[in-house]
Enzyme design. Structure first.
Site, PDB file in Angstrom:
ATOM      1  CE  LYS A  23      -3.763  -2.501   0.686  1.00 51.23           C
ATOM      2  NZ  LYS A  23      -4.542  -2.888  -0.512  1.00 51.23           N
ATOM      3  CG  HIS A 133      12.388  -8.583  -2.764  1.00 52.34           C
ATOM      4  ND1 HIS A 133      13.277  -9.297  -1.997  1.00 52.34           N
ATOM      5  CD2 HIS A 133      11.391  -8.193  -1.918  1.00 52.34           C
ATOM      6  CE1 HIS A 133      12.830  -9.343  -0.744  1.00 52.34           C
ATOM      7  NE2 HIS A 133      11.694  -8.676  -0.667  1.00 52.34           N
ATOM      8  CG  ASP A 166      17.275  -4.665   3.657  1.00 54.64           C
ATOM      9  OD1 ASP A 166      16.312  -4.679   4.441  1.00 54.64           O
ATOM     10  OD2 ASP A 166      17.163  -4.822   2.423  1.00 54.64           O
ATOM     11  CG  HIS A 170      10.469 -10.004   2.928  1.00 54.78           C
ATOM     12  ND1 HIS A 170       9.641  -9.027   3.422  1.00 54.78           N
ATOM     13  CD2 HIS A 170       9.719 -11.126   2.791  1.00 54.78           C
ATOM     14  CE1 HIS A 170       8.417  -9.534   3.574  1.00 54.78           C
ATOM     15  NE2 HIS A 170       8.438 -10.802   3.197  1.00 54.78           N
ATOM     16  CG  PHE A 179      26.220  -3.983  -5.060  1.00 54.58           C
ATOM     17  CD1 PHE A 179      26.973  -3.168  -5.897  1.00 54.58           C
ATOM     18  CD2 PHE A 179      24.904  -3.630  -4.802  1.00 54.58           C
ATOM     19  CE1 PHE A 179      26.423  -2.026  -6.474  1.00 54.58           C
ATOM     20  CE2 PHE A 179      24.345  -2.492  -5.368  1.00 54.58           C
ATOM     21  CZ  PHE A 179      25.106  -1.687  -6.213  1.00 54.58           C
ATOM     22  CB  SER A 189      20.467  -8.390   4.781  1.00 58.20           C
ATOM     23  OG  SER A 189      19.075  -8.646   4.854  1.00 58.20           O
ATOM     24  CG  PHE A 190      20.030  -7.832  11.183  1.00 54.02           C
ATOM     25  CD1 PHE A 190      21.183  -7.236  10.717  1.00 54.02           C
ATOM     26  CD2 PHE A 190      20.050  -8.468  12.418  1.00 54.02           C
ATOM     27  CE1 PHE A 190      22.361  -7.271  11.462  1.00 54.02           C
ATOM     28  CE2 PHE A 190      21.216  -8.511  13.176  1.00 54.02           C
ATOM     29  CZ  PHE A 190      22.366  -7.919  12.699  1.00 54.02           C
ATOM     30  CG  ASP A 257       8.729  -6.243   6.116  1.00 57.12           C
ATOM     31  OD1 ASP A 257       9.748  -5.875   6.731  1.00 57.12           O
ATOM     32  OD2 ASP A 257       8.738  -6.596   4.922  1.00 57.12           O
TER      33      ASP A 257
END
Ligand SMILES: [Zn+2]
Length: 389
Positions: A23, A133, A166, A170, A179, A189-190, A257
């Site tokens: 949204k 993604h 990040d 996800h 990269f 990234s977590f 999220d």
């Protein structure tokens, strides 16, 4: 101007369809909430409307053929071939205007990057950015054009060292892929483990290749991970790596999220640890470009992004409508009056498993990745959590 809130109501009105979880209106709600809480009216802040990026710039990452299909899809045309590029699926439907919308959301992220690179701003936030993604020739995970990759490629071309942290639930598969062999781009990234969540990648053992070995860092977390587990892992990994890498600027994907109420994921965070994490990042790096990413509980995402914007700007939200009957309401009624969530620790075997797994993965990273950055003391225990005010 030192701080840019990149925003367009028109972009926020773009509709992925009634049943689609993504949204864009979250951006409008965030903007409204920032106004209501008085965190968008300081003299060093500016709200800037993004412009479409030059379509030529998309070619720095995306393949021409994919871009042609995306343009056709944007005109409402459909061909079976599109499906093999992820276009026309439930996640990435054929949406009239999606190409033009993507040009402008990407333009927002590159605008933020440019303001930081040219030192016209220290902080920029594009709530409608973070399509991590999107692949070179494939749309997926609600992402069509990878704004993070396109902005980052431009920063690298300018000779800047970029860190990307990040915290969306996800794994950032599209950015990682772009990269994976790059040593001037540190990706951390977590995310929820790929064992339970799309895109099923992001194991701690994925650490980059060639000269990029050690410059991709993944911390997968178990379903049920709560604030305490998350913060311990974050503290054990991120500050040492950022201190060693010394980026010129940080891109932070602040997906909300991970929150317990999110309908698509299984992490159980509140926005208290979310705030702590943003605070850690703010203290680590002077120049930050934040992008929104995911967040499918619209109201709680808007609240979290309002808090993130406040922290990035060192300002305290003040509810101008506090006590006024009939004021604007965001989220469940019992929480009206505060942007901050109640504490919500996980207990029992789920908590135990989440903690054990997180510690195991952090220990693995400290043993195998830290030495590649010249960071020693892998046996040292990670420091404990920071406290919320
Ligand atoms: Zn996400």
């Amino acid at each position: 101007m030192k701080s840019a809130f990149i925003y367009s109501q028109e972009l926020g009105r773009f509709d992925f369809g009634h049943d689609h979880p993504f949204k864009p209106e979250r951006a409008i709600k965030t903007h409204d909430l920032c106004l209501r809480y008085g965190v968008l009216n300081h003299p060093w802040m500016e709200v800037i409307t993004p412009k479409p990026i030059d379509p030529e710039a998309l070619r720095s990452f995306h393949e021409d053929h994919y871009l042609s299909l995306l343009k056709e899809a944007s005109m409402g045309q459909f061909s079976v071939e599109m499906l093999s590029h992820g276009l026309g699926t439930d996640d990435n439907p054929i949406l009239p205007g999606i190409y033009e919308w993507s040009l402008t959301t990407t333009g927002g992220t590159t605008l933020g990057a440019d303001l930081l690179a040219s030192r016209k701003a220290d902080v920029a936030f594009n709530p409608l950015g973070g399509f991590h993604h999107a692949r070179r020739n494939h749309a997926e995970g609600f992402c069509y054009v990878n704004d993070v990759v396109i902005a980052s490629l431009d920063l690298l071309r300018r000779g800047l060292r970029v860190a990307f942290v990040d915290i969306d639930a996800h794994h950032c598969n599209g950015v990682q892929e772009a990269f994976y062999d790059e040593d001037r781009f540190l990706l951390i990234s977590f995310h929820e483990s790929g064992e339970t969540l799309y895109p099923w990648t992001g194991k701690e053992t994925e650490i980059g290749e060639g000269k990029g070995r050690g410059f991709t860092v993944n911390v997968p977390l178990e379903a049920g991970t709560d604030d305490e587990v998350y913060l311990e892992a974050f503290q054990g990994v991120v500050p040492p790596l950022l201190s060693a890498f010394k980026p010129d600027m940080l891109i932070a994907e602040l997906g909300a999220d991970t929150l317990i109420s999110d309908p698509l994921t299984h992490l159980r965070l509140t926005n208290n640890s979310y705030q702590d994490v943003v605070r850690i990042l703010r203290n680590q790096c002077q120049r930050i470009l934040a992008v929104g990413g995911g967040g499918y509980d619209v109201y709680r995402t808007a609240r979290s992004w309002t808090l993130a914007w406040s922290i990035l700007n060192h300002v305290e939200p003040q509810d101008e409508f506090a006590g006024v009957v009939g004021g604007m309401m965001f989220g469940p009624e019992h929480e009206v009056g505060s942007l901050r969530d109640r504490a919500h620790p996980t207990t029992g075997p789920i908590k135990d498993k989440a903690l054990v797994q997180a510690r195991k993965r952090v220990a693995w990273i400290r043993k195998h990745v830290f030495p590649l950055h010249g960071i020693s003391s892998p046996l040292e225990q990670p420091s404990r959590t920071v406290q919320s005010p």
